[in-house]
Write an enzyme that holds these catalytic residues in place. Structure first.
Site, PDB file in Angstrom:
ATOM      1  N   HIS A  96       0.884  -1.317  -0.045  1.00 55.83           N
ATOM      2  CA  HIS A  96      -0.016  -0.029   0.042  1.00 55.83           C
ATOM      3  C   HIS A  96       1.005   1.184  -0.152  1.00 55.83           C
ATOM      4  CE1 HIS A  96      -2.772  -2.948   1.972  1.00 55.83           C
ATOM      5  NE2 HIS A  96      -2.497  -3.228   0.834  1.00 55.83           N
TER       6      HIS A  96
HETATM    7  C1  FAD Z   1       0.172  -9.345  -1.665  1.00 60.39           C
HETATM    8  C2  FAD Z   1      -0.824  -8.298  -1.801  1.00 60.39           C
HETATM    9  C3  FAD Z   1      -1.802  -7.995  -1.111  1.00 60.39           C
HETATM   10  C4  FAD Z   1      -2.674  -6.995  -1.068  1.00 60.39           C
HETATM   11  N1  FAD Z   1      -3.891  -7.154  -0.323  1.00 60.39           N
HETATM   12  C5  FAD Z   1      -4.600  -5.893  -0.323  1.00 60.39           C
HETATM   13  C6  FAD Z   1      -5.483  -6.073   0.533  1.00 60.39           C
HETATM   14  O1  FAD Z   1      -6.111  -6.874   1.406  1.00 60.39           O
HETATM   15  N2  FAD Z   1      -6.719  -4.752   0.531  1.00 60.39           N
HETATM   16  C7  FAD Z   1      -6.316  -3.815  -0.251  1.00 60.39           C
HETATM   17  O2  FAD Z   1      -7.353  -2.603  -0.213  1.00 60.39           O
HETATM   18  N3  FAD Z   1      -5.317  -3.686  -1.341  1.00 60.39           N
HETATM   19  C8  FAD Z   1      -4.500  -4.872  -1.210  1.00 60.39           C
HETATM   20  N4  FAD Z   1      -3.249  -4.942  -1.968  1.00 60.39           N
HETATM   21  C9  FAD Z   1      -2.972  -3.636  -2.834  1.00 60.39           C
HETATM   22  C10 FAD Z   1      -3.899  -3.800  -4.339  1.00 60.39           C
HETATM   23  O3  FAD Z   1      -3.582  -5.133  -4.913  1.00 60.39           O
HETATM   24  C11 FAD Z   1      -3.688  -2.559  -4.898  1.00 60.39           C
HETATM   25  O4  FAD Z   1      -4.320  -1.379  -4.392  1.00 60.39           O
HETATM   26  C12 FAD Z   1      -4.648  -2.476  -6.485  1.00 60.39           C
HETATM   27  O5  FAD Z   1      -4.288  -3.585  -7.322  1.00 60.39           O
HETATM   28  C13 FAD Z   1      -3.898  -1.386  -7.090  1.00 60.39           C
HETATM   29  O6  FAD Z   1      -4.467  -1.308  -8.293  1.00 60.39           O
HETATM   30  P1  FAD Z   1      -3.812  -0.739  -9.697  1.00 60.39           P
HETATM   31  O7  FAD Z   1      -4.639  -0.866 -10.792  1.00 60.39           O
HETATM   32  O8  FAD Z   1      -3.394   0.620  -9.042  1.00 60.39           O
HETATM   33  O9  FAD Z   1      -2.587  -1.591  -9.839  1.00 60.39           O
HETATM   34  P2  FAD Z   1      -2.387  -3.136 -10.095  1.00 60.39           P
HETATM   35  O10 FAD Z   1      -3.344  -3.758  -9.738  1.00 60.39           O
HETATM   36  O11 FAD Z   1      -1.081  -3.351  -9.655  1.00 60.39           O
HETATM   37  O12 FAD Z   1      -2.144  -3.020 -11.482  1.00 60.39           O
HETATM   38  C14 FAD Z   1      -1.275  -2.150 -12.395  1.00 60.39           C
HETATM   39  C15 FAD Z   1      -0.929  -2.985 -13.987  1.00 60.39           C
HETATM   40  O13 FAD Z   1      -0.151  -2.053 -14.510  1.00 60.39           O
HETATM   41  C16 FAD Z   1       0.897  -2.924 -15.342  1.00 60.39           C
HETATM   42  N5  FAD Z   1       1.973  -2.019 -15.875  1.00 60.39           N
HETATM   43  C17 FAD Z   1       2.801  -1.219 -14.803  1.00 60.39           C
HETATM   44  N6  FAD Z   1       3.799  -0.641 -15.320  1.00 60.39           N
HETATM   45  C18 FAD Z   1       3.149  -0.925 -16.853  1.00 60.39           C
HETATM   46  C19 FAD Z   1       4.014  -0.229 -17.988  1.00 60.39           C
HETATM   47  N7  FAD Z   1       5.101   0.355 -17.979  1.00 60.39           N
HETATM   48  N8  FAD Z   1       3.488  -0.561 -19.158  1.00 60.39           N
HETATM   49  C20 FAD Z   1       2.288  -1.425 -19.228  1.00 60.39           C
HETATM   50  N9  FAD Z   1       1.807  -2.058 -18.059  1.00 60.39           N
HETATM   51  C21 FAD Z   1       2.200  -1.614 -16.833  1.00 60.39           C
HETATM   52  C22 FAD Z   1       1.217  -3.860 -14.229  1.00 60.39           C
HETATM   53  O14 FAD Z   1       1.838  -5.130 -14.757  1.00 60.39           O
HETATM   54  C23 FAD Z   1      -0.214  -4.166 -13.506  1.00 60.39           C
HETATM   55  O15 FAD Z   1      -0.777  -5.213 -14.225  1.00 60.39           O
HETATM   56  C24 FAD Z   1      -2.338  -5.964  -1.971  1.00 60.39           C
HETATM   57  C25 FAD Z   1      -1.244  -6.258  -2.719  1.00 60.39           C
HETATM   58  C26 FAD Z   1      -0.641  -6.942  -2.874  1.00 60.39           C
HETATM   59  C27 FAD Z   1       0.654  -7.139  -3.580  1.00 60.39           C
END
Ligand code: FAD
Length: 587
Positions: free
Chosen positions: A516
């Protein structure tokens, strides 16, 4: 570089935020949409063999490959940053679904005054109580304005829980400190594990107010408003670091992809790593023109687009803007610039470990099956005599104890650190351990920020992102307070021994403390102090929107995804209802 056919929308990143935006736009508009995701494709079926702790839990099969792209780290500007060779402190995701595939699904909302920490703290305690050199700022959005979006997130994910404050009416069994909810949770709480019930009784006996952790793993079969049906959780114990093989835990692949898959207007390209967002100057207003990416075959492409959404998680969002030269990089020495400022990481640690008499069946559970208390979250308790402001929640979880990660915790009265005495103690302790975790707010500080590393590069030759980050006294004092409270609860659980957290000293990149991580492209009401407006629209390019936790001005105690998704819904509404008509700045 090969130029591709123009699309209306390009979305960088196929995780929670990117795919939610794709789903919203695809179901509500006729826009053509391209999602570029650097990792591989995934479906629920691909998780059939994922209960392999070596591959997934220890070797982090689903995470960003640090040998191709990592970040560098230093505690302050006097140190030389070094690359993190193996992710440990946080685990960036990769592949379709992003980190949302291998998350726990712990889904609390932020407390209402979290969005106004600066003004509320000043009003109640005076400006002198704000930490030295803080860079805290109000969001410019209130909890009340976000509530309808939070409610949509609850329904989308099918959260299981118990409301504590339904439209102002306090309800037994829920969290009495939570912000008001317009609706009860769509599903009842998950089954209560033995650890959770011991924590519940103990914290209640101390006068606290326990409640079931809001969980994205379903407590019963559920069909969400998009018509997507998922089954109930079977408590197999493989959530964190694993994809759910039955689809009970809400993940982008089982919640958003089924809808997106029915829409011909969406193209998802995997193995597509975006390297730059391109822009041209167009009179006074500046627009971006699309993105440059490198495909799986090594070929560079230019994907032109009318609207660009950056949805690549906190660090990649900030890095891509820095690499693209869009926005003004933050300068800690002068305080000028906004891009990269207010880096925060939830203050997260095991505050107390209770060694209990009875076996706990720790092998089963779910990422969010447990009990929480919010008595010491936000400003729910009086800080007048305390050496810190704000706070966090405590939780006792049964996520499913796996033999590699979980083996080896012994009471600290055991002096041996290896050999037969230690082994015997570790085996005895394995199923008798209840951990009391603490998740606290991380207030923004002028010295904590993101910029580009001047030395180290990724596999494509682009500068790595550099983290400059350390704890301040507010976090250290909060941690000490939290540890004492957790120890009290552990003793009330009749623990035969309690280990306590040794304290926060300097930021440790090796201790996992949640993924986070927030800030870098923070939202706000002025381009002087923020990168995007409160709708996620870039102040310097009105057709560029940034989604995700990079927008948080401060780090919350609440796990961030419900707030991240609520903000994404809010941006989607603004784009569909207003931006497509005006094609200009929305704030
Ligand atoms: C082990 C773990 C447990 C978690 N548990 C919780 C929980 O219990 N509760 C909670 O609220 N949150 C939790 N989280 C956090 C939660 O997963 C994130 O808040 C959420 O996934 C964020 O969404 P996002 O779309 O911002 O990023 P992500 O879901 O990470 O997606 C970002 C995507 O962008 C892609 N990307 C990055 N750079 C590039 C690029 N240059 N070109 C193309 N693609 C790219 C990545 O490959 C990824 O697929 C946890 C995270 C982890 C790792």
């Amino acid at each position: 570089m090969k130029t591709l056919a123009k699309t209306d929308v390009v979305i960088v990143g196929g995780g929670w935020t990117g795919l939610l935006m794709a789903k919203e736009l695809a179901t509500r508009t006729g826009l053509s949409i391209v999602v570029l995701e650097r990792g591989e494709g995934r479906t629920t079926e691909s998780y059939a063999d994922d209960m392999d702790e070596v591959d997934y839990g220890a070797r982090l099969k689903m995470m960003q490959d640090a040998s191709r792209e990592t970040v560098t780290f230093r505690h302050d500007t006097r140190e030389r940053a070094l690359p993190i060779r193996q992710f440990s402190g946080f685990l960036p995701g990769t592949g379709i679904g992003g980190a949302g595939e291998h998350w726990n699904g712990v889904c609390p909302r932020n407390v209402p005054d979290f969005f106004e920490v600066l003004s509320q703290t000043t009003k109640k305690y005076g400006a002198k109580r704000l930490p030295q050199d803080h860079s805290i700022q109000d969001w410019g959005i209130t909890y009340d304005a976000l509530e309808p979006y939070y409610a949509r997130v609850d329904r989308l994910l099918g959260l299981s829980g118990k409301a504590g404050n339904l439209r102002g009416q306090l309800l037994e069994g829920g969290n009495p400190f939570e912000g008001w909810r317009s609706e009860e949770y769509p599903n009842p709480p998950a089954k209560r594990t033995y650890i959770a019930s011991l924590f519940q009784e103990a914290s209640q006996s101390l006068g606290h107010h326990p409640y079931p952790i809001p969980s994205a793993a379903l407590s019963r079969m559920y069909t969400n408003p998009d018509g997507v049906t998922r089954p109930a959780c079977v408590y197999c114990g493989y959530c964190e670091r694993y994809g759910c093989m039955i689809g009970a835990k809400a993940q982008p692949t089982n919640t958003l992809l089924p809808v997106i898959a029915t829409k011909k207007s969406v193209t998802i390209r995997t193995g597509a790593t975006v390297r730059r967002i391109l822009r041209t100057k167009n009179g006074i207003a500046s627009k971006v023109t699309g993105v440059q990416y490198i495909g799986r075959n090594g070929q560079e492409y230019f994907q032109p687009a009318e609207i660009v959404f950056l949805a690549s998680w906190t660090m990649n969002n900030t890095r891509l803007l820095l690499l693209s030269g869009i926005g003004d990089p933050y300068e800690p020495a002068t305080g000028s610039g906004t891009l990269g400022r207010n880096l925060t990481h939830q203050v997260f640690f095991t505050a107390a470990t209770a060694f209990l008499e009875k076996p706990l069946n720790r092998f089963m559970g779910a990422g969010a099956s447990g009990t929480m208390i919010s008595d010491f979250e936000g400003d729910n308790f009086d800080h007048r005599q305390l050496p810190f402001i704000r706070g966090g929640f405590f939780q006792a979880l049964n996520t499913g104890a796996h033999p590699i990660a979980e083996f080896g915790t012994v009471p600290n009265s055991v002096k041996a650190t290896w050999g037969s005495e230690w082994k015997k103690a570790a085996i005895e302790a394995f199923d008798h351990i209840a951990r009391i975790g603490f998740s606290g707010e991380h207030l923004a500080h002028k010295g904590n920020f993101l910029d580009l590393d001047p030395v180290y590069k990724d596999a494509n030759g682009d500068p790595l992102l550099r983290l400059t980050l350390d704890w301040q006294n507010n976090e250290r004092e909060m941690a000490e307070f939290a540890t004492a409270k957790a120890a009290e609860i552990a003793r009330a659980m009749n623990a035969r021994h309690v280990n306590v957290f040794p304290g926060l000293r300097t930021y440790d990149t090796q201790r996992y403390q949640s993924t986070h991580v927030q800030g870098g492209t923070i939202l706000g009401t002025s381009p002087e102090t923020s990168v995007v407006n409160t709708l996620g629209q870039h102040w310097q390019a009105d057709n560029l929107f940034v989604l995700g936790g990079s927008a948080f001005p401060q780090g919350g105690s609440a796990n961030p995804t419900p707030t991240i998704l609520a903000l994404t819904y809010r941006t989607a509404d603004a784009v569909v209802e207003r931006y497509l008509k005006t094609r200009g700045p929305l704030e």
